[in-house]
Write a protein that holds these residues in place. Structure first.
Motif, mmCIF file in Angstrom:
data_model
loop_
_atom_site.group_PDB
_atom_site.id
_atom_site.type_symbol
_atom_site.label_atom_id
_atom_site.label_comp_id
_atom_site.label_asym_id
_atom_site.label_seq_id
_atom_site.Cartn_x
_atom_site.Cartn_y
_atom_site.Cartn_z
ATOM 1 N N SER A 2 39.054 -12.471 92.805
ATOM 2 C CA SER A 2 38.447 -11.462 91.728
ATOM 3 C C SER A 2 38.518 -10.299 92.285
ATOM 4 O O SER A 2 38.522 -9.063 91.822
ATOM 5 N N GLU B 93 40.093 -6.507 91.165
ATOM 6 C CA GLU B 93 39.411 -5.334 90.976
ATOM 7 C C GLU B 93 39.858 -4.257 91.959
ATOM 8 O O GLU B 93 39.786 -3.114 91.619
ATOM 9 N N ARG C 233 44.037 -8.360 85.822
ATOM 10 C CA ARG C 233 43.003 -7.892 85.399
ATOM 11 C C ARG C 233 42.813 -8.261 84.005
ATOM 12 O O ARG C 233 43.639 -7.957 83.151
ATOM 13 N N VAL D 131 32.762 -3.675 85.277
ATOM 14 C CA VAL D 131 33.074 -4.552 86.267
ATOM 15 C C VAL D 131 32.418 -5.956 86.349
ATOM 16 O O VAL D 131 32.714 -7.153 86.570
ATOM 17 N N ARG E 17 33.559 -8.205 83.685
ATOM 18 C CA ARG E 17 35.129 -8.861 84.261
ATOM 19 C C ARG E 17 34.770 -9.721 85.305
ATOM 20 O O ARG E 17 35.396 -11.175 85.124
#
Length: 364
Positions: free
Chosen positions: A186, A190, A198, A267, A270
């Motif tokens: 992850s 990012e 992503r 973020v 996500r």
């Protein structure tokens, strides 16, 4: 390799593994060994009912359909793009044709289905077989009614599916034990600008040009878990997007825009998506919903509610004991080696302790 399967002939065992050796571009030795081991437990049930006409639903590359030609006239069906299970959407049809030509004992007609209706007339088959299919349909009872429609009176269905034990095993192996890896992955997603891994970038590629929709994800139960299936393999999981859009009361394009905007601007959203455990079936809200739906009584009821008599439920696979590694080669070898022991013990072990079972039912 020495054969340890009592219901697979020496000739078939040699032919199929020789095929894997000659065509590594189509199938690995380990995958085909696993297929043979699974069918070893299906074969005696097929022999018992001696069907003349057989249908396999969700045939994939067609190895089980080829084995079924030992027992009768076989027809196979699958989605137009059955991609994600072999990760090669573009060439599955060609691969299946080669499998049927090289391994089937007789011609196997193949028809595409749309994931909702089966393209066959009423009362067409004596026996229907499907492996790991019923957990992927939104309504198991409706699916069983559809299979009953195309079965002849007193026709037999052989269904392979999983138990909550398999759900728990997958959760522990693929999520809990991999949490450090999921975290690291992850962070990389990012940190790398424009990373195609992503979720927002993947969704951007799926949004049609000029499409408009809400700026935030709608309040639909299981949005993250179900969307994961679609993002991973859009061609195979196209029905997932239909269901999500319908649940949200918006169009499919609008649902994609909403998902893209939801992840593009946050973020935190996500990261929540990356840490959402993957379900096996595409329509489950989360792994807990999946576990509840996979209880044996619910599977049994899905058949009895569709006018079937459930004849037996037989445990035959134990991922949590025999296939617990991340190596397909080791898992396939252990399952094959244990097959004789499973045959001796399977009628003494309660199905709930297995990861998968074989359910046999007769149309009323």
């Amino acid at each position: 390799m020495k054969k340890r399967l009592s219901h697979i002939s020496d000739a078939d065992f040699s032919r199929f593994l020789h095929f894997a050796a000659m065509r590594p571009d189509l199938v690995t030795h380990d995958h085909l060994l696993q297929k043979l081991t699974i069918f070893n437990f299906v074969a005696p049930i097929v022999e018992r009912y001696a069907p003349k006409t057989i249908l396999e639903i969700g045939c994939g590359l067609g190895f089980h359909s080829a084995l079924l030609t030992n027992y009768g006239h076989v027809t196979a069906t699958e989605l137009q793009v059955p991609g994600s299970f072999v990760a090669r959407d573009a060439d599955v049809a060609n691969a299946r044709t080669i499998v049927f030509e090289k391994l089937a004992k007789r011609e196997v007609p193949f028809l595409v289905n749309d994931g909702q209706k089966l393209p066959f007339a009423d009362q067409s088959f004596d026996l229907i077989f499907h492996n790991s299919v019923i957990e992927h349909v939104p309504d198991a009872v409706d699916f069983n009614r559809e299979t009953a429609r195309i079965l002849k009176p007193n026709g037999i269905v052989i269904c392979i599916t999983g138990t909550p034990a398999l759900c728990r095993f997958r959760l522990v192996r693929d999520y809990v034990l991999k949490l450090p890896l999921i975290l690291a992955t992850s962070i990389v997603r990012e940190a790398v600008t424009g990373s195609r891994r992503r979720v927002s970038d993947r969704l951007r590629a799926l949004v049609p040009q000029g499409a408009q929709g809400p700026l935030h994800a709608p309040a639909v139960p299981g949005w993250y878990a179900r969307l994961k299936h679609y993002v991973y393999s859009p061609a195979y999981n196209f029905l997932v997007l239909d269901e999500l859009a319908k649940s949200a009361g918006i169009g499919k394009d609008a649902a994609l825009v909403a998902a893209y905007e939801h992840f593009r601007g946050s973020v935190w959203n996500r990261l929540r998506y990356y840490f959402t455990p993957q379900t096996h079936g595409q329509h489950y809200r989360d792994v807990w919903h999946e576990m509840a739906e996979w209880k044996l009584d619910r599977w049994r009821t899905s058949f009895t509610s569709a006018d079937f008599d459930v004849l037996e439920i037989i445990p035959f696979r134990f991922h949590q004991i025999l296939e617990a590694t991340w190596s397909d080669k080791i898992n396939a070898a252990l399952y094959h080696l244990a097959a004789p022991l499973i045959e001796r013990l399977q009628f003494r072990v309660p199905p709930r302790f297995a990861s998968e079972f074989i359910l046999t039912a007769r149309k009323k």
